[in-house]
Design a protein around this motif. Structure first.
Motif, PDB file in Angstrom:
ATOM      1  N   ASN A 411      56.430 -41.116 -16.690  1.00  0.00           N
ATOM      2  CA  ASN A 411      56.880 -42.156 -15.760  1.00  0.00           C
ATOM      3  C   ASN A 411      55.740 -42.719 -14.909  1.00  0.00           C
ATOM      4  O   ASN A 411      55.844 -42.832 -13.685  1.00  0.00           O
ATOM      5  N   GLU A 412      54.628 -43.043 -15.579  1.00  0.00           N
ATOM      6  CA  GLU A 412      53.474 -43.678 -14.946  1.00  0.00           C
ATOM      7  C   GLU A 412      52.813 -42.800 -13.896  1.00  0.00           C
ATOM      8  O   GLU A 412      52.204 -43.294 -12.940  1.00  0.00           O
ATOM      9  N   GLU A 413      52.929 -41.496 -14.070  1.00  0.00           N
ATOM     10  CA  GLU A 413      52.239 -40.556 -13.194  1.00  0.00           C
ATOM     11  C   GLU A 413      51.505 -39.531 -14.052  1.00  0.00           C
ATOM     12  O   GLU A 413      51.986 -39.141 -15.119  1.00  0.00           O
ATOM     13  N   ALA A 414      50.337 -39.114 -13.563  1.00  0.00           N
ATOM     14  CA  ALA A 414      49.538 -38.103 -14.266  1.00  0.00           C
ATOM     15  C   ALA A 414      49.326 -36.910 -13.347  1.00  0.00           C
ATOM     16  O   ALA A 414      49.139 -37.064 -12.135  1.00  0.00           O
ATOM     17  N   GLN A 415      49.348 -35.717 -13.945  1.00  0.00           N
ATOM     18  CA  GLN A 415      49.183 -34.503 -13.157  1.00  0.00           C
ATOM     19  C   GLN A 415      48.385 -33.488 -13.957  1.00  0.00           C
ATOM     20  O   GLN A 415      48.707 -33.192 -15.115  1.00  0.00           O
ATOM     21  N   VAL A 416      47.316 -32.970 -13.355  1.00  0.00           N
ATOM     22  CA  VAL A 416      46.545 -31.910 -14.002  1.00  0.00           C
ATOM     23  C   VAL A 416      47.355 -30.620 -13.949  1.00  0.00           C
ATOM     24  O   VAL A 416      47.763 -30.178 -12.873  1.00  0.00           O
ATOM     25  N   VAL A 417      47.592 -30.008 -15.107  1.00  0.00           N
ATOM     26  CA  VAL A 417      48.342 -28.754 -15.154  1.00  0.00           C
ATOM     27  C   VAL A 417      47.464 -27.585 -15.585  1.00  0.00           C
ATOM     28  O   VAL A 417      47.858 -26.433 -15.427  1.00  0.00           O
ATOM     29  N   VAL A 418      46.287 -27.875 -16.141  1.00  0.00           N
ATOM     30  CA  VAL A 418      45.265 -26.855 -16.385  1.00  0.00           C
ATOM     31  C   VAL A 418      43.923 -27.475 -16.011  1.00  0.00           C
ATOM     32  O   VAL A 418      43.552 -28.524 -16.538  1.00  0.00           O
ATOM     33  N   GLU A 419      43.214 -26.844 -15.094  1.00  0.00           N
ATOM     34  CA  GLU A 419      41.926 -27.366 -14.665  1.00  0.00           C
ATOM     35  C   GLU A 419      40.880 -27.200 -15.773  1.00  0.00           C
ATOM     36  O   GLU A 419      40.927 -26.256 -16.565  1.00  0.00           O
ATOM     37  N   ARG A 420      39.921 -28.117 -15.812  1.00  0.00           N
ATOM     38  CA  ARG A 420      38.815 -27.991 -16.748  1.00  0.00           C
ATOM     39  C   ARG A 420      37.955 -26.786 -16.367  1.00  0.00           C
ATOM     40  O   ARG A 420      37.681 -26.550 -15.177  1.00  0.00           O
ATOM     41  N   GLU A 421      37.562 -26.008 -17.356  1.00  0.00           N
ATOM     42  CA  GLU A 421      36.672 -24.890 -17.085  1.00  0.00           C
ATOM     43  C   GLU A 421      35.282 -25.401 -16.715  1.00  0.00           C
ATOM     44  O   GLU A 421      34.859 -26.479 -17.134  1.00  0.00           O
ATOM     45  N   THR A 422      34.576 -24.594 -15.963  1.00  0.00           N
ATOM     46  CA  THR A 422      33.198 -24.899 -15.578  1.00  0.00           C
ATOM     47  C   THR A 422      32.271 -23.877 -16.229  1.00  0.00           C
ATOM     48  O   THR A 422      32.716 -22.850 -16.775  1.00  0.00           O
ATOM     49  N   TYR A 423      30.974 -24.147 -16.170  1.00  0.00           N
ATOM     50  CA  TYR A 423      30.018 -23.159 -16.654  1.00  0.00           C
ATOM     51  C   TYR A 423      30.144 -21.852 -15.873  1.00  0.00           C
ATOM     52  O   TYR A 423      29.967 -20.756 -16.426  1.00  0.00           O
ATOM     53  N   GLU A 424      30.448 -21.962 -14.594  1.00  0.00           N
ATOM     54  CA  GLU A 424      30.640 -20.766 -13.777  1.00  0.00           C
ATOM     55  C   GLU A 424      31.813 -19.938 -14.299  1.00  0.00           C
ATOM     56  O   GLU A 424      31.762 -18.697 -14.295  1.00  0.00           O
ATOM     57  N   ASP A 425      32.886 -20.617 -14.743  1.00  0.00           N
ATOM     58  CA  ASP A 425      34.036 -19.901 -15.301  1.00  0.00           C
ATOM     59  C   ASP A 425      33.641 -19.116 -16.547  1.00  0.00           C
ATOM     60  O   ASP A 425      34.117 -18.001 -16.783  1.00  0.00           O
ATOM     61  N   ILE A 426      32.759 -19.706 -17.347  1.00  0.00           N
ATOM     62  CA  ILE A 426      32.389 -19.089 -18.616  1.00  0.00           C
ATOM     63  C   ILE A 426      31.666 -17.757 -18.400  1.00  0.00           C
ATOM     64  O   ILE A 426      31.874 -16.801 -19.151  1.00  0.00           O
ATOM     65  N   ILE A 427      30.833 -17.677 -17.366  1.00  0.00           N
ATOM     66  CA  ILE A 427      30.083 -16.433 -17.142  1.00  0.00           C
ATOM     67  C   ILE A 427      30.744 -15.541 -16.091  1.00  0.00           C
ATOM     68  O   ILE A 427      30.163 -14.532 -15.671  1.00  0.00           O
ATOM     69  N   LYS A 428      31.971 -15.880 -15.707  1.00  0.00           N
ATOM     70  CA  LYS A 428      32.651 -15.180 -14.614  1.00  0.00           C
ATOM     71  C   LYS A 428      32.701 -13.672 -14.831  1.00  0.00           C
ATOM     72  O   LYS A 428      32.562 -12.879 -13.891  1.00  0.00           O
ATOM     73  N   PHE A 429      32.928 -13.251 -16.063  1.00  0.00           N
ATOM     74  CA  PHE A 429      33.080 -11.823 -16.319  1.00  0.00           C
ATOM     75  C   PHE A 429      31.834 -11.184 -16.937  1.00  0.00           C
ATOM     76  O   PHE A 429      31.841 -10.018 -17.311  1.00  0.00           O
ATOM     77  N   ASP A 430      30.752 -11.957 -17.044  1.00  0.00           N
ATOM     78  CA  ASP A 430      29.491 -11.399 -17.525  1.00  0.00           C
ATOM     79  C   ASP A 430      28.894 -10.460 -16.466  1.00  0.00           C
ATOM     80  O   ASP A 430      29.007 -10.712 -15.262  1.00  0.00           O
ATOM     81  N   LYS A 431      28.262  -9.406 -16.920  1.00  0.00           N
ATOM     82  CA  LYS A 431      27.563  -8.484 -16.037  1.00  0.00           C
ATOM     83  C   LYS A 431      26.110  -8.368 -16.487  1.00  0.00           C
ATOM     84  O   LYS A 431      25.822  -8.298 -17.685  1.00  0.00           O
TER      85      LYS A 431
END
Length: 442
Positions: A411-431
């Motif tokens: 109905n002519e509205e847009a809503q983000v329902v999953v945010e785009r991942e970032t490079y920071e997200d990719i290494i979030k669980f790296d140690k």
């Protein structure tokens, strides 16, 4: 490109979905971008539900969430009154976070862990579809331990193959799924389930494949299942009150695909169920089905930006985009076919046969091998239709690419329902690794 659902072309010659100009969506949310036409999801859901209601049938339509499982998607599914099929603890957790009514959740899977079954029992979900003897005994043990009754279905393999890609066949006799009808495994499972004090056997489930167009396969499978239901009625006095036909209903990806509508699929299944209950003098059971792709598939469109091109005379013209097998592995995995268009040049003449390549470091990273487009240029917006099922679900961080954002439009509205991942997200669980090698050993 075939225009599905609310897709249209505006006066600027741009592709619109849900009344939203896709070029504006790209400016706001970037690429690659999954865009879902929520109105089309609702339309498909109502096509299944309303047809059962029209025929006065007691039924459940359960969305097979493996096709596309996010909190927002499950909220839309719940709004349309559907039930839900989950196949892992992660999908169940998502459903709980979406506040999905637990009594309408069905738990599938061929190797459910003790922890997953305990999670399902704690949530008091509506049904567990038991797949094998290991699970049957484990669930019997847990329900006795917690003194908790659990409704179950037994998944059976009727030995019928749907005419589809060999990698996504599941109903044939040689399958990792379910109790085999031919060898008597299903009969033994019925006996054990009926003897378990806290298991309530509702009936059986079968699933014969995916992307099915020929509904005859359902008739053949049901014939075998009903023969066993008669046997179990006579041997155990067991009456199946639920019969789950599974899912696998096909959608249109290209002109080669001619799918049945949701209404036609339901009417065929009703006809099959009534036919065999009449022949065998049985009471018509409650019918359950599990559409996944048929709800989400053609509601999704992926938007990319065109980058480099490579023209090989008399061989092939490659057009590369800023995504690929990391956001849609189906072409590489299944040799899937898609249609595409330049979303910012919808009214221009299509003059060039090209192959759409992804940016992953793999020769096989191709999205479409042959499609005719207006001569693509860098920064054009390429839209690939019917990517709503099994693209986001199977997306990865291969080559450390961030997974795309997901936008719902309605109905002519847009809503983000999953945010785009970032490079920071990719290494979030790296140690970081602390080396144990001494300097003098190097």
């Amino acid at each position: 490109m075939y225009l599905h659902g609310t897709s249209a072309v505006n006066e600027r010659g741009n592709l619109t979905i849900g009344g939203m100009d896709t070029t504006e969506l790209v400016k706001q949310y970037g690429t690659p971008l999954y865009v879902y036409d929520v109105s089309l999801i609702r339309q498909k859901a109502r096509g299944f539900v309303d047809t059962f209601a029209k025929h006065g049938m007691k039924a459940q339509v359960a969305y097979a969430s493996k096709a596309f499982c996010t909190v927002a998607m499950l909220q839309v599914v719940e709004e349309e009154g559907l039930s839900l099929d989950v196949v892992s603890g992660g999908e169940l957790y998502t459903a709980l976070q979406a506040n999905f009514p637990t009594e309408r959740i069905h738990f599938h899977g061929n190797n459910k862990s003790r922890e997953e079954l305990e999670m399902a029992l704690r949530a008091n979900i509506g049904c567990i579809v038991v797949d094998n003897f290991y699970e049957l005994e484990l669930l019997k043990e847990l329900t006795e331990q917690y003194e908790q009754r659990m409704p179950i279905l037994l998944r059976v393999t009727p030995g019928v193959e749907a005419h589809t890609h060999e990698y996504i066949l599941t109903g044939q006799e040689d399958s990792k799924f379910g109790f085999d009808l031919q060898s008597g495994g299903a009969t033994e499972a019925v006996r054990r389930a009926l003897e378990a004090p806290y298991l309530s056997l509702l009936g059986v489930h079968f699933h014969i494949g995916s992307q099915i167009f020929d509904m005859t396969s359902f008739h053949l499978a049901a014939e075998k299942v009903f023969q066993c239901l008669v046997q179990w009625r006579d041997e155990f006095e067991f009456i199946s009150t639920v019969l789950n036909f599974g899912g696998g209903f096909g959608i249109r990806y290209t002109d080669e695909d001619i799918p049945a509508s949701p209404a036609v699929c339901v009417e065929h299944i009703i006809s099959v169920a009534k036919h065999f209950t009449h022949i065998h003098g049985m009471v018509l059971p409650e019918i359950w089905i599990e559409p996944g792709r048929a709800l989400a598939g053609d509601a999704g469109t992926t938007l990319y930006k065109v980058g480099s091109t490579k023209y090989i005379p008399n061989v092939r013209n490659y057009v590369s985009v800023d995504g690929g097998m990391s956001d849609n592995i189906r072409t590489a995995l299944y040799d899937a076919k898609y249609e595409a268009a330049l979303a910012n040049r919808m009214k221009e003449e299509k003059t060039e046969l090209v192959s759409v390549a992804g940016k992953c470091c793999e020769t096989g990273d191709m999205l479409i091998w042959d499609v005719t487009l207006p001569s693509p240029k860098a920064e054009d917006i390429l839209a690939i239709s019917c990517t709503g099922a099994y693209c986001y679900s199977m997306a990865s961080n291969y080559n450390r690419l961030p997974r795309p954002a997901v936008v719902f439009v309605e109905n002519e509205e847009a809503q983000v329902v999953v945010e785009r991942e970032t490079y920071e997200d990719i290494i979030k669980f790296d140690k970081a690794y602390k080396s144990v090698v001494r300097n003098n050993e190097r």
